[in-house]
Motif scaffolding. Structure first.
Motif, PDB file in Angstrom:
ATOM      1  N   THR A   3       0.769  -1.194   0.000  1.00 37.87           N
ATOM      2  CA  THR A   3       0.000   0.000   0.000  1.00 37.87           C
ATOM      3  C   THR A   3       0.801   1.244   0.000  1.00 37.87           C
ATOM      4  OG1 THR A   3      -1.743  -1.078   1.053  1.00 37.87           O
ATOM      5  CG2 THR A   3      -1.625   1.201   1.404  1.00 37.87           C
ATOM      6  N   LEU A   4       1.985   1.239   0.448  1.00 37.50           N
ATOM      7  CA  LEU A   4       2.617   2.513   0.389  1.00 37.50           C
ATOM      8  C   LEU A   4       4.096   2.582   0.643  1.00 37.50           C
ATOM      9  CD1 LEU A   4       0.766   4.099   3.304  1.00 37.50           C
ATOM     10  CD2 LEU A   4       0.859   1.841   2.930  1.00 37.50           C
ATOM     11  N   LEU A   5       4.962   2.235  -0.190  1.00 39.66           N
ATOM     12  CA  LEU A   5       6.352   2.513   0.032  1.00 39.66           C
ATOM     13  C   LEU A   5       7.106   1.950  -1.120  1.00 39.66           C
ATOM     14  CD1 LEU A   5       5.971   0.914   3.374  1.00 39.66           C
ATOM     15  CD2 LEU A   5       5.712   3.246   2.961  1.00 39.66           C
ATOM     16  N   TYR A   6       8.004   2.716  -1.684  1.00 35.23           N
ATOM     17  CA  TYR A   6       8.471   2.208  -2.940  1.00 35.23           C
ATOM     18  C   TYR A   6       9.763   2.804  -3.458  1.00 35.23           C
ATOM     19  CZ  TYR A   6       3.688   1.967  -1.881  1.00 35.23           C
ATOM     20  OH  TYR A   6       2.506   1.796  -1.223  1.00 35.23           O
ATOM     21  N   GLU A  85      14.363   8.812   7.779  1.00 36.41           N
ATOM     22  CA  GLU A  85      13.690  10.098   8.002  1.00 36.41           C
ATOM     23  C   GLU A  85      12.729  10.442   6.861  1.00 36.41           C
ATOM     24  OE1 GLU A  85      16.962   9.633   8.540  1.00 36.41           O
ATOM     25  OE2 GLU A  85      16.817   9.715  10.748  1.00 36.41           O
ATOM     26  N   ASP A  86      12.970   9.876   5.685  1.00 37.18           N
ATOM     27  CA  ASP A  86      12.098  10.164   4.538  1.00 37.18           C
ATOM     28  C   ASP A  86      10.737   9.484   4.640  1.00 37.18           C
ATOM     29  OD1 ASP A  86      13.886  11.799   2.957  1.00 37.18           O
ATOM     30  OD2 ASP A  86      15.084   9.983   2.682  1.00 37.18           O
ATOM     31  N   ILE A  87      10.604   8.498   5.528  1.00 33.44           N
ATOM     32  CA  ILE A  87       9.309   7.844   5.719  1.00 33.44           C
ATOM     33  C   ILE A  87       8.244   8.863   6.123  1.00 33.44           C
ATOM     34  CG2 ILE A  87       8.022   6.204   7.149  1.00 33.44           C
ATOM     35  CD1 ILE A  87       9.729   4.784   5.189  1.00 33.44           C
ATOM     36  N   GLY A  88       8.585   9.759   7.030  1.00 33.70           N
ATOM     37  CA  GLY A  88       7.623  10.745   7.506  1.00 33.70           C
ATOM     38  C   GLY A  88       7.237  11.771   6.458  1.00 33.70           C
ATOM     39  N   ARG A  89       8.010  11.883   5.379  1.00 40.15           N
ATOM     40  CA  ARG A  89       7.710  12.846   4.322  1.00 40.15           C
ATOM     41  C   ARG A  89       6.967  12.216   3.146  1.00 40.15           C
ATOM     42  NH1 ARG A  89      12.776  14.881   6.285  1.00 40.15           N
ATOM     43  NH2 ARG A  89      14.001  13.427   5.009  1.00 40.15           N
ATOM     44  N   LEU A  90       6.645  10.937   3.265  1.00 38.76           N
ATOM     45  CA  LEU A  90       5.977  10.254   2.163  1.00 38.76           C
ATOM     46  C   LEU A  90       4.577  10.811   1.929  1.00 38.76           C
ATOM     47  CD1 LEU A  90       6.128   7.851   0.132  1.00 38.76           C
ATOM     48  CD2 LEU A  90       5.010   6.473   1.897  1.00 38.76           C
ATOM     49  N   ASP A  91       4.289  11.218   0.699  1.00 34.79           N
ATOM     50  CA  ASP A  91       2.970  11.710   0.300  1.00 34.79           C
ATOM     51  C   ASP A  91       2.185  10.541  -0.292  1.00 34.79           C
ATOM     52  OD1 ASP A  91       0.741  12.986  -0.685  1.00 34.79           O
ATOM     53  OD2 ASP A  91       1.830  14.273  -2.087  1.00 34.79           O
ATOM     54  N   PHE A  92       1.030  10.228   0.281  1.00 34.41           N
ATOM     55  CA  PHE A  92       0.260   9.069  -0.175  1.00 34.41           C
ATOM     56  C   PHE A  92      -0.525   9.339  -1.457  1.00 34.41           C
ATOM     57  CE2 PHE A  92       1.955   7.276   3.254  1.00 34.41           C
ATOM     58  CZ  PHE A  92       1.210   7.013   4.393  1.00 34.41           C
ATOM     59  N   GLU A  93      -0.730  10.582  -1.820  1.00 36.70           N
ATOM     60  CA  GLU A  93      -1.586  10.890  -2.967  1.00 36.70           C
ATOM     61  C   GLU A  93      -1.106  10.245  -4.265  1.00 36.70           C
ATOM     62  OE1 GLU A  93      -4.483  11.869  -5.415  1.00 36.70           O
ATOM     63  OE2 GLU A  93      -4.531  11.986  -3.225  1.00 36.70           O
ATOM     64  N   PRO A  94       0.198  10.249  -4.573  1.00 38.27           N
ATOM     65  CA  PRO A  94       0.630   9.619  -5.833  1.00 38.27           C
ATOM     66  C   PRO A  94       0.924   8.125  -5.742  1.00 38.27           C
ATOM     67  CG  PRO A  94       2.426  10.919  -4.910  1.00 38.27           C
ATOM     68  CD  PRO A  94       1.280  11.030  -3.958  1.00 38.27           C
ATOM     69  N   ILE A  95       0.636   7.507  -4.603  1.00 38.01           N
ATOM     70  CA  ILE A  95       0.948   6.086  -4.422  1.00 38.01           C
ATOM     71  C   ILE A  95       0.337   5.224  -5.526  1.00 38.01           C
ATOM     72  CG2 ILE A  95       0.430   4.082  -2.941  1.00 38.01           C
ATOM     73  CD1 ILE A  95       2.729   5.821  -1.952  1.00 38.01           C
ATOM     74  N   ASN A 128      12.516  -1.437   0.909  1.00 31.33           N
ATOM     75  CA  ASN A 128      11.553  -2.112   1.781  1.00 31.33           C
ATOM     76  C   ASN A 128      11.382  -1.236   3.007  1.00 31.33           C
ATOM     77  OD1 ASN A 128      11.735  -4.512   4.289  1.00 31.33           O
ATOM     78  ND2 ASN A 128       9.964  -4.416   2.959  1.00 31.33           N
ATOM     79  N   ALA A 129      10.142  -1.060   3.454  1.00 31.41           N
ATOM     80  CA  ALA A 129       9.901  -0.133   4.558  1.00 31.41           C
ATOM     81  C   ALA A 129       8.797  -0.622   5.476  1.00 31.41           C
ATOM     82  CB  ALA A 129       9.548   1.258   4.009  1.00 31.41           C
ATOM     83  N   ILE A 130       8.815  -0.123   6.680  1.00 35.70           N
ATOM     84  CA  ILE A 130       7.723  -0.306   7.635  1.00 35.70           C
ATOM     85  C   ILE A 130       7.217   1.080   7.988  1.00 35.70           C
ATOM     86  CG2 ILE A 130       7.038  -1.133   9.919  1.00 35.70           C
ATOM     87  CD1 ILE A 130       9.362  -3.156   9.713  1.00 35.70           C
ATOM     88  N   TYR A 131       5.959   1.322   7.698  1.00 41.06           N
ATOM     89  CA  TYR A 131       5.343   2.620   7.973  1.00 41.06           C
ATOM     90  C   TYR A 131       4.484   2.502   9.227  1.00 41.06           C
ATOM     91  CZ  TYR A 131       3.070   7.081   7.153  1.00 41.06           C
ATOM     92  OH  TYR A 131       2.613   8.373   7.277  1.00 41.06           O
ATOM     93  N   PRO A 132       4.599   3.427  10.154  1.00 45.60           N
ATOM     94  CA  PRO A 132       3.843   3.334  11.417  1.00 45.60           C
ATOM     95  C   PRO A 132       2.341   3.202  11.176  1.00 45.60           C
ATOM     96  CG  PRO A 132       5.486   5.066  11.555  1.00 45.60           C
ATOM     97  CD  PRO A 132       5.479   4.614  10.123  1.00 45.60           C
ATOM     98  N   GLY A 133       1.748   2.195  11.785  1.00 41.05           N
ATOM     99  CA  GLY A 133       0.305   1.992  11.676  1.00 41.05           C
ATOM    100  C   GLY A 133      -0.130   1.188  10.477  1.00 41.05           C
ATOM    101  N   PHE A 134       0.797   0.900   9.571  1.00 37.69           N
ATOM    102  CA  PHE A 134       0.428   0.160   8.367  1.00 37.69           C
ATOM    103  C   PHE A 134       1.192  -1.155   8.315  1.00 37.69           C
ATOM    104  CE2 PHE A 134       0.952  -0.920   3.875  1.00 37.69           C
ATOM    105  CZ  PHE A 134      -0.371  -1.058   3.527  1.00 37.69           C
ATOM    106  N   SER A 135       0.621  -2.162   8.900  1.00 42.65           N
ATOM    107  CA  SER A 135       1.182  -3.505   8.821  1.00 42.65           C
ATOM    108  C   SER A 135       0.177  -4.462   9.425  1.00 42.65           C
ATOM    109  CB  SER A 135       2.524  -3.608   9.561  1.00 42.65           C
ATOM    110  OG  SER A 135       2.336  -3.778  10.949  1.00 42.65           O
TER     111      SER A 135
END
Length: 337
Positions: A3-6, A85-95, A128-135
């Motif tokens: 869902t969101l990280l790439y 640190e870039d995880i917190g700047r991820l914009d979900f709109e273009p996912i 590969n990433a782990i985003y807070p709240g999404f797992s």
């Protein structure tokens, strides 16, 4: 992907859309390497919603071979120098930028589109990433994580750490047709039109069948993964850009409720639902229906065979509000050579 990280790939990998001579190809599950595509689509010919209102970028006849370059699921928001640190700047709109849609001449609601994956080529790096709240276990495991993988030197395996090595298995996490709505639907959850199925079995040599809901089908593909386990429990695979060569065929006078797929070894049904129980029940019922229609079994015979030889598998658990379960049935069991 999920869902969101790439990830990203150099622009030099992607070419302008070029229309070429149309060819009709043989209907087969054999992998066709070094195909000359009829058309080529670039990583910039994308959208990131599912809707009948999104116009097609290409019209083809049944049997067309299409080369599609795809972006990573973050729409190039990460790169080789990205840090946690870039995880917190991820914009979900273009996912989930998806390459397409492709309009297939003659496809109408009630038909089926068959998409065979012939070639899948990895980009030079992934993440590969782990985003807070999404797992899958976000209520139990906290924290942020980002790992960048350099794939330039080896496209067959990657080192997770000094003692663990992973064999790469590239595949598109998202494949789907347009649903029968003009609403712009999120690509995150899987649905009856396919979408974010995140099934690592849908790789080179697999043919995926999609129900057609709107004229032309409007097929799109993207969300490249280098490797992913069934479930994708942390929320992401190794997210990568891909070059994919696929064949798209129209099947008339056949209908299915949700995507199905096959390899040289087995036939599979998929079922999505808000719980694993719902998804598993649907996948089972679809397999029973397949066995009755294609192998002349009675309902009770098909149900019994599913218990004796059907393998339920969890494809993904994280793309809320839906989960995806599949059932595999061995072709050897069915007497298919």
């Amino acid at each position: 992907m999920t869902t969101l990280l790439y990830c990203t790939i150099s622009c030099s990998l992607f070419y302008q859309c070029e229309e070429k001579k149309e060819t009709k190809t043989e209907d087969t599950l054999e992998v066709k390497n070094n195909l000359k595509p009829d058309y080529s689509l670039t990583k910039d010919q994308t959208h990131n919603k599912f809707s009948s209102s999104i116009p097609s970028i290409l019209t083809v006849k049944s049997g067309a071979i299409i080369e599609a370059y795809t972006e990573d699921a973050s729409d190039e928001q990460f790169n080789l120098n990205s840090t946690v640190e870039d995880i917190g700047r991820l914009d979900f709109e273009p996912i989930h930028p998806l390459t397409g849609p492709v309009f297939v001449e003659g496809a109408e609601p009630g038909d089926v589109l068959k998409v065979t994956l012939h070639e899948i080529e990895l980009g030079d790096w992934g993440w590969n990433a782990i985003y807070p709240g999404f797992s899958f276990v976000a209520d139990s495991i906290k924290g942020e994580y980002l790992r960048i993988y350099d794939l330039k030197d080896d496209k067959t395996k990657v080192n997770f750490n000094d003692s663990i090595q992973l064999k790469l298995n590239p595949f598109p996490g998202v494949m789907g047709v347009a649903p029968a709505t003009q609403e712009l639907l999120s690509t995150i959850p899987p649905r009856a039109n396919g979408g974010n199925m995140d099934d690592p079995n849908m790789t080179v040599g697999t043919s995926v069948y999609f129900p057609v809901f709107v004229e032309g089908g409007l097929f799109s593909i993207g969300d490249g993964h280098a490797v992913q386990g069934l479930g994708e429990v942390c929320g992401t695979a190794i997210e990568v850009p891909l070059r994919i060569v696929y064949e798209i065929e129209l099947i008339k006078h056949k209908s299915i409720e949700e995507p199905q797929y096959e390899t040289k070894d087995y036939y599979a049904t998929t079922g999505y639902g808000t719980t694993i129980d719902i998804a598993a029940k649907k996948a089972t019922l679809y397999m029973i229906d397949y066995l009755m229609k294609e192998h002349n079994l009675s309902e009770l015979e098909a149900y019994a065979l599913c218990s004796l030889a059907g393998d339920l598998k969890i494809a993904e658990t994280v793309d809320l509000p839906h989960m995806l379960v599949t059932m595999h049935m061995s072709k050897k069991v069915l007497g298919i050579k």
